[in-house]
Design an enzyme around this catalytic site. Structure first.
Site, PDB file in Angstrom:
ATOM      1  N   LYS A   1     -14.140  -6.933  -7.336  1.00  0.00           N
ATOM      2  CA  LYS A   1     -14.463  -7.222  -5.943  1.00  0.00           C
ATOM      3  C   LYS A   1     -15.969  -7.423  -5.850  1.00  0.00           C
ATOM      4  O   LYS A   1     -16.744  -6.620  -6.375  1.00  0.00           O
ATOM      5  CB  LYS A   1     -14.007  -6.091  -5.021  1.00  0.00           C
TER       6      LYS A   1
ATOM      7  N   LYS B   1       0.838  -1.192   0.000  1.00  0.00           N
ATOM      8  CA  LYS B   1       0.000   0.000   0.000  1.00  0.00           C
ATOM      9  C   LYS B   1       0.880   1.252   0.000  1.00  0.00           C
ATOM     10  O   LYS B   1       1.760   1.414   0.844  1.00  0.00           O
ATOM     11  CB  LYS B   1      -0.914   0.012   1.224  1.00  0.00           C
TER      12      LYS B   1
END
Length: 336
Positions: free
Chosen positions: A249, A151
């Site tokens: 997703k 990240k």
């Protein structure tokens, strides 16, 4: 489909440690769990919603209650796509319908979906943003991980140092980075060059949702994936010429039914396919594992961030994920 009873439950999942991405720090994850029963069989689905669209637990519960009569009337999965919009509420119901159908048919979900017998999938394990030294230590702790997703926060120089430290700690690992919308298009050349030098294999969502046109025609030696920019089937065609890969997703698109449709459309358009997850339990990972059988890249590590997972749980071993039919989608699943 015969009439059903709809049960809606909410739960707060606690993370073992704060998790930082660009613009957010997460300490908990609120989820909705839906159970559909016909009196003999039942099906379940878990959803986290989509935090950056305002699709949170109160919104999901409100949507489910508003649609309760239509859901309890027993819609088919395609009919459900017309009852609820893409998002967490539809995802929870769609996954519950899949498991209920599997239980009634005495077949696992993967077989109902027309897929080959499932195999373990290589999954990424994610490092939240922190100091370079902290993230490098986290990469070393991921001893069994073969693929690591990093990240970033949009702080270009610091992000490069983070990746450099992780690469030094794990020269053997596949690395991908996730910008979570943190970069401007003017930073992209420098980011791509640095990531290429460090052997990074994927750059996910570097630019803000709504700025996808900035990427039109942009040429990168590293594939660029769209995540926040690609919510549902309606967004797939617009990825062409801007992204190389789409990250599906189930919370974004509204369930396994639409996820499978997105994967098929992406292939038709020449796009790579990735399956990802919001933080959730194994009950949320298992339907995505079915979709993952069709994907090039898999990011299904959500339960690893939790202090407590559901049982039975998915299995993480040697860098892979395995979701057996006992977790979700097996047959039969009868009401106790």
């Amino acid at each position: 489909m015969p009439a059903l009873s709809l049960d809606i439950r909410t739960e707060t999942l606690r993370l073992a440690a704060p998790f930082r991405i660009s613009g957010y720090v997460f300490e908990t994850s609120d989820v909705v769990v839906v159970t559909l029963s016909d009196g003999e069989h039942r099906g379940r689905g878990e959803a986290s919603g989509v935090y950056y669209t305002g699709d949170d637990v109160p919104a999901m519960v409100a949507a489910l209650e508003a649609a309760r009569p239509a859901i309890e009337a027993g819609p088919g999965r395609q009919e459900l796509r017309g009852l609820l919009p893409p998002g967490g509420a539809r995802n929870a119901v769609d996954c519950a319908l899949w498991e209920l159908e599997a239980a009634r048919a005495g077949l696992p979900v993967w077989q109902l979906a027309g897929l080959q017998s499932p195999r373990p999938l290589r999954t990424t394990f994610t490092l939240g943003a922190g100091s370079p030294a902290t993230m490098a230590e986290g990469a070393r702790r991921y001893a069994e991980a073969r693929s690591i997703k990093i990240k970033l926060t949009g702080e270009l120089d610091l992000d490069i140092e983070r990746v450099r430290a992780i690469r030094a700690a794990r020269p053997d690992a596949w690395l991908g980075v996730d910008g979570n919308q943190g970069f401007a298009i003017g930073q992209l050349d420098a980011l791509v060059a640095a990531m290429q030098a460090l052997g990074v294999s994927l750059i996910e969502q570097p630019i803000a949702r709504g700025r996808e046109a900035d990427l039109q025609g942009y040429r990168s030696p590293i594939p660029i994936a769209g995540d926040e920019s690609i919510l549902s089937l309606a967004d797939v065609a617009g990825a062409v010429g801007r992204f190389d890969v789409i990250n599906i997703k189930l919370d974004k698109c509204g369930g396994l039914t639409e996820g499978l449709m997105m994967a098929e459309e992406a292939r038709r358009l020449g796009l790579g396919v990735m399956v990802g997850n919001m933080v959730g339990t194994s009950l949320a990972m298992a339907p995505a594992f079915v979709l993952g059988q069709l994907c090039d890249l898999v990011d299904l590590d959500g339960p690893t961030f939790l202090t407590r997972d559901c049982s039975p749980a998915v299995d993480y071993r040697d860098g892979d994920i395995w979701a057996g039919p006992e977790v979700w989608g097996g047959a039969p699943a009868k009401v106790a």
